[in-house]
Write a protein that holds these residues in place. Sequence first.
Motif, PDB file in Angstrom:
ATOM      1  N   SER A 169       0.818  -1.218   0.000  1.00 16.89           N
ATOM      2  CA  SER A 169       0.000   0.000   0.000  1.00 16.89           C
ATOM      3  C   SER A 169       0.856   1.273   0.000  1.00 16.89           C
ATOM      4  CB  SER A 169      -0.928   0.008   1.214  1.00 16.89           C
ATOM      5  OG  SER A 169      -0.173   0.033   2.404  1.00 16.89           O
ATOM      6  N   LEU A 170       2.136   1.149   0.284  1.00 21.36           N
ATOM      7  CA  LEU A 170       3.034   2.308   0.276  1.00 21.36           C
ATOM      8  C   LEU A 170       3.680   2.455  -1.093  1.00 21.36           C
ATOM      9  CD1 LEU A 170       4.862   1.785   3.690  1.00 21.36           C
ATOM     10  CD2 LEU A 170       3.012   3.376   3.187  1.00 21.36           C
ATOM     11  N   PRO A 171       3.548   3.623  -1.697  1.00 24.55           N
ATOM     12  CA  PRO A 171       4.177   3.814  -3.006  1.00 24.55           C
ATOM     13  C   PRO A 171       5.706   3.865  -2.866  1.00 24.55           C
ATOM     14  CG  PRO A 171       3.214   5.867  -2.228  1.00 24.55           C
ATOM     15  CD  PRO A 171       2.832   4.801  -1.235  1.00 24.55           C
ATOM     16  N   ASP A 172       6.384   3.216  -3.775  1.00 27.82           N
ATOM     17  CA  ASP A 172       7.852   3.220  -3.834  1.00 27.82           C
ATOM     18  C   ASP A 172       8.534   2.709  -2.568  1.00 27.82           C
ATOM     19  OD1 ASP A 172       8.027   4.103  -6.439  1.00 27.82           O
ATOM     20  OD2 ASP A 172       7.957   6.219  -5.856  1.00 27.82           O
ATOM     21  N   VAL A 173       7.903   1.767  -1.867  1.00 30.09           N
ATOM     22  CA  VAL A 173       8.564   1.188  -0.698  1.00 30.09           C
ATOM     23  C   VAL A 173       9.779   0.392  -1.168  1.00 30.09           C
ATOM     24  CG1 VAL A 173       7.204  -0.952  -0.609  1.00 30.09           C
ATOM     25  CG2 VAL A 173       8.196  -0.029   1.487  1.00 30.09           C
ATOM     26  N   ALA A 174      10.871   0.517  -0.460  1.00 34.75           N
ATOM     27  CA  ALA A 174      12.130  -0.156  -0.782  1.00 34.75           C
ATOM     28  C   ALA A 174      12.618   0.224  -2.173  1.00 34.75           C
ATOM     29  CB  ALA A 174      12.000  -1.666  -0.635  1.00 34.75           C
ATOM     30  N   ALA A 175      12.411   1.468  -2.539  1.00 33.85           N
ATOM     31  CA  ALA A 175      12.848   1.948  -3.858  1.00 33.85           C
ATOM     32  C   ALA A 175      14.361   2.071  -3.892  1.00 33.85           C
ATOM     33  CB  ALA A 175      12.211   3.303  -4.153  1.00 33.85           C
ATOM     34  N   MET A 176      14.911   1.933  -5.064  1.00 34.84           N
ATOM     35  CA  MET A 176      16.340   2.114  -5.244  1.00 34.84           C
ATOM     36  C   MET A 176      16.533   3.341  -6.118  1.00 34.84           C
ATOM     37  SD  MET A 176      19.408   1.525  -4.670  1.00 34.84           S
ATOM     38  CE  MET A 176      19.246   0.164  -3.568  1.00 34.84           C
ATOM     39  N   SER A 177      17.103   4.364  -5.524  1.00 33.83           N
ATOM     40  CA  SER A 177      17.376   5.606  -6.237  1.00 33.83           C
ATOM     41  C   SER A 177      18.776   6.071  -5.850  1.00 33.83           C
ATOM     42  CB  SER A 177      16.341   6.667  -5.858  1.00 33.83           C
ATOM     43  OG  SER A 177      16.434   6.952  -4.471  1.00 33.83           O
ATOM     44  N   LEU A 178      19.253   7.101  -6.491  1.00 34.66           N
ATOM     45  CA  LEU A 178      20.585   7.611  -6.186  1.00 34.66           C
ATOM     46  C   LEU A 178      20.710   8.047  -4.725  1.00 34.66           C
ATOM     47  CD1 LEU A 178      23.420   8.222  -7.161  1.00 34.66           C
ATOM     48  CD2 LEU A 178      22.597  10.466  -7.907  1.00 34.66           C
ATOM     49  N   PRO A 179      19.752   8.819  -4.178  1.00 32.96           N
ATOM     50  CA  PRO A 179      19.877   9.188  -2.759  1.00 32.96           C
ATOM     51  C   PRO A 179      19.883   7.978  -1.817  1.00 32.96           C
ATOM     52  CG  PRO A 179      18.253  10.590  -3.827  1.00 32.96           C
ATOM     53  CD  PRO A 179      18.625   9.523  -4.816  1.00 32.96           C
ATOM     54  N   VAL A 180      19.070   6.971  -2.134  1.00 36.80           N
ATOM     55  CA  VAL A 180      19.049   5.759  -1.307  1.00 36.80           C
ATOM     56  C   VAL A 180      20.383   5.034  -1.435  1.00 36.80           C
ATOM     57  CG1 VAL A 180      17.991   3.481  -1.041  1.00 36.80           C
ATOM     58  CG2 VAL A 180      16.548   5.491  -1.386  1.00 36.80           C
ATOM     59  N   PHE A 181      20.878   4.900  -2.656  1.00 36.30           N
ATOM     60  CA  PHE A 181      22.145   4.230  -2.888  1.00 36.30           C
ATOM     61  C   PHE A 181      23.286   4.940  -2.166  1.00 36.30           C
ATOM     62  CE2 PHE A 181      25.946   3.364  -5.476  1.00 36.30           C
ATOM     63  CZ  PHE A 181      25.954   1.978  -5.404  1.00 36.30           C
ATOM     64  N   LEU A 182      23.300   6.264  -2.226  1.00 37.19           N
ATOM     65  CA  LEU A 182      24.336   7.028  -1.523  1.00 37.19           C
ATOM     66  C   LEU A 182      24.179   6.918  -0.010  1.00 37.19           C
ATOM     67  CD1 LEU A 182      24.458  10.217  -3.789  1.00 37.19           C
ATOM     68  CD2 LEU A 182      26.121   8.336  -3.692  1.00 37.19           C
ATOM     69  N   GLY A 183      22.930   6.838   0.445  1.00 37.31           N
ATOM     70  CA  GLY A 183      22.692   6.660   1.878  1.00 37.31           C
ATOM     71  C   GLY A 183      23.246   5.351   2.394  1.00 37.31           C
ATOM     72  N   TRP A 184      23.256   4.341   1.549  1.00 39.88           N
ATOM     73  CA  TRP A 184      23.840   3.054   1.934  1.00 39.88           C
ATOM     74  C   TRP A 184      25.304   3.205   2.304  1.00 39.88           C
ATOM     75  CZ3 TRP A 184      22.352  -1.732  -1.467  1.00 39.88           C
ATOM     76  CH2 TRP A 184      21.051  -2.126  -1.151  1.00 39.88           C
ATOM     77  N   GLY A 185      25.991   4.092   1.599  1.00 41.58           N
ATOM     78  CA  GLY A 185      27.407   4.324   1.900  1.00 41.58           C
ATOM     79  C   GLY A 185      27.611   4.765   3.334  1.00 41.58           C
ATOM     80  N   GLY A 186      26.742   5.636   3.816  1.00 41.89           N
ATOM     81  CA  GLY A 186      26.820   6.061   5.215  1.00 41.89           C
ATOM     82  C   GLY A 186      26.414   4.957   6.172  1.00 41.89           C
ATOM     83  N   TRP A 187      25.341   4.237   5.821  1.00 38.86           N
ATOM     84  CA  TRP A 187      24.865   3.152   6.677  1.00 38.86           C
ATOM     85  C   TRP A 187      25.917   2.046   6.797  1.00 38.86           C
ATOM     86  CZ3 TRP A 187      22.495   0.807  10.336  1.00 38.86           C
ATOM     87  CH2 TRP A 187      22.350  -0.564  10.320  1.00 38.86           C
ATOM     88  N   ILE A 188      26.553   1.697   5.698  1.00 36.58           N
ATOM     89  CA  ILE A 188      27.516   0.593   5.692  1.00 36.58           C
ATOM     90  C   ILE A 188      28.698   0.894   6.604  1.00 36.58           C
ATOM     91  CG2 ILE A 188      29.217  -0.595   4.225  1.00 36.58           C
ATOM     92  CD1 ILE A 188      26.341  -1.640   3.915  1.00 36.58           C
ATOM     93  N   LEU A 189      29.050   2.166   6.749  1.00 38.22           N
ATOM     94  CA  LEU A 189      30.165   2.502   7.632  1.00 38.22           C
ATOM     95  C   LEU A 189      29.896   2.117   9.084  1.00 38.22           C
ATOM     96  CD1 LEU A 189      31.380   5.948   6.292  1.00 38.22           C
ATOM     97  CD2 LEU A 189      32.533   3.733   6.147  1.00 38.22           C
ATOM     98  N   ILE A 190      28.641   2.134   9.500  1.00 34.47           N
ATOM     99  CA  ILE A 190      28.317   1.790  10.893  1.00 34.47           C
ATOM    100  C   ILE A 190      28.674   0.334  11.201  1.00 34.47           C
ATOM    101  CG2 ILE A 190      26.471   1.574  12.606  1.00 34.47           C
ATOM    102  CD1 ILE A 190      25.157   4.027  11.182  1.00 34.47           C
ATOM    103  N   PRO A 191      28.137  -0.653  10.473  1.00 34.57           N
ATOM    104  CA  PRO A 191      28.545  -2.027  10.784  1.00 34.57           C
ATOM    105  C   PRO A 191      30.006  -2.321  10.465  1.00 34.57           C
ATOM    106  CG  PRO A 191      26.982  -2.005   8.954  1.00 34.57           C
ATOM    107  CD  PRO A 191      27.055  -0.613   9.485  1.00 34.57           C
ATOM    108  N   VAL A 192      30.540  -1.732   9.401  1.00 36.40           N
ATOM    109  CA  VAL A 192      31.941  -1.996   9.038  1.00 36.40           C
ATOM    110  C   VAL A 192      32.870  -1.546  10.154  1.00 36.40           C
ATOM    111  CG1 VAL A 192      33.836  -1.266   7.527  1.00 36.40           C
ATOM    112  CG2 VAL A 192      31.678  -2.006   6.537  1.00 36.40           C
ATOM    113  N   LEU A 193      32.734  -0.299  10.573  1.00 36.63           N
ATOM    114  CA  LEU A 193      33.627   0.215  11.612  1.00 36.63           C
ATOM    115  C   LEU A 193      33.346  -0.435  12.961  1.00 36.63           C
ATOM    116  CD1 LEU A 193      33.830   3.987  10.642  1.00 36.63           C
ATOM    117  CD2 LEU A 193      35.520   2.175  10.235  1.00 36.63           C
TER     118      LEU A 193
END
Length: 143
Positions: A38-62
């Motif tokens: 029922s939510l439009p574009d849930v779990a969408a993959m876009s440039l801002p989301v993809f770039l946000g992953w870069g920040g998120w990935i640093l948390i578990p990596v570090l």
Amino acid sequence: MSRFLLIAIIANVVWINAATVFRYFLFVRPMLREAQSSLPDVAAMSLPVFLGWGGWILIPVLSVSLLSWFVMRQLGAGLVIALMSGTAVWVMIHASLWTAMHLMQLAPVALVTIVLPLTWIEMAVASLIVRWALARDDGDWAG
């Protein structure tokens, strides 16, 4: 900083990114889209989301790299200590995140039961990468 710690961090960036992309596209994205249709574009993959992953990935990596490194330098680099370090990071990040997602009815139990073991494997392997690097470290922290 030890060059072997840096090698472990770089290897974990590659490993955790690969594991995250695999998990996201194979399980998380399709199952969230089905559960939250029922939510439009849930779990969408876009440039801002993809770039946000870069920040998120640093948390578990570090987190897994540094915590495992420091714990194993203090308690020894045994297999059990390495797996306990990875498990500690898994509980602090993934188990709490996915439990909260489920409790807020944002992630179905089927997704959580798939994601939690996969993320534990991810953190366990990352901690074992640190263990491998620590075994090669000469102890020269000045670089």
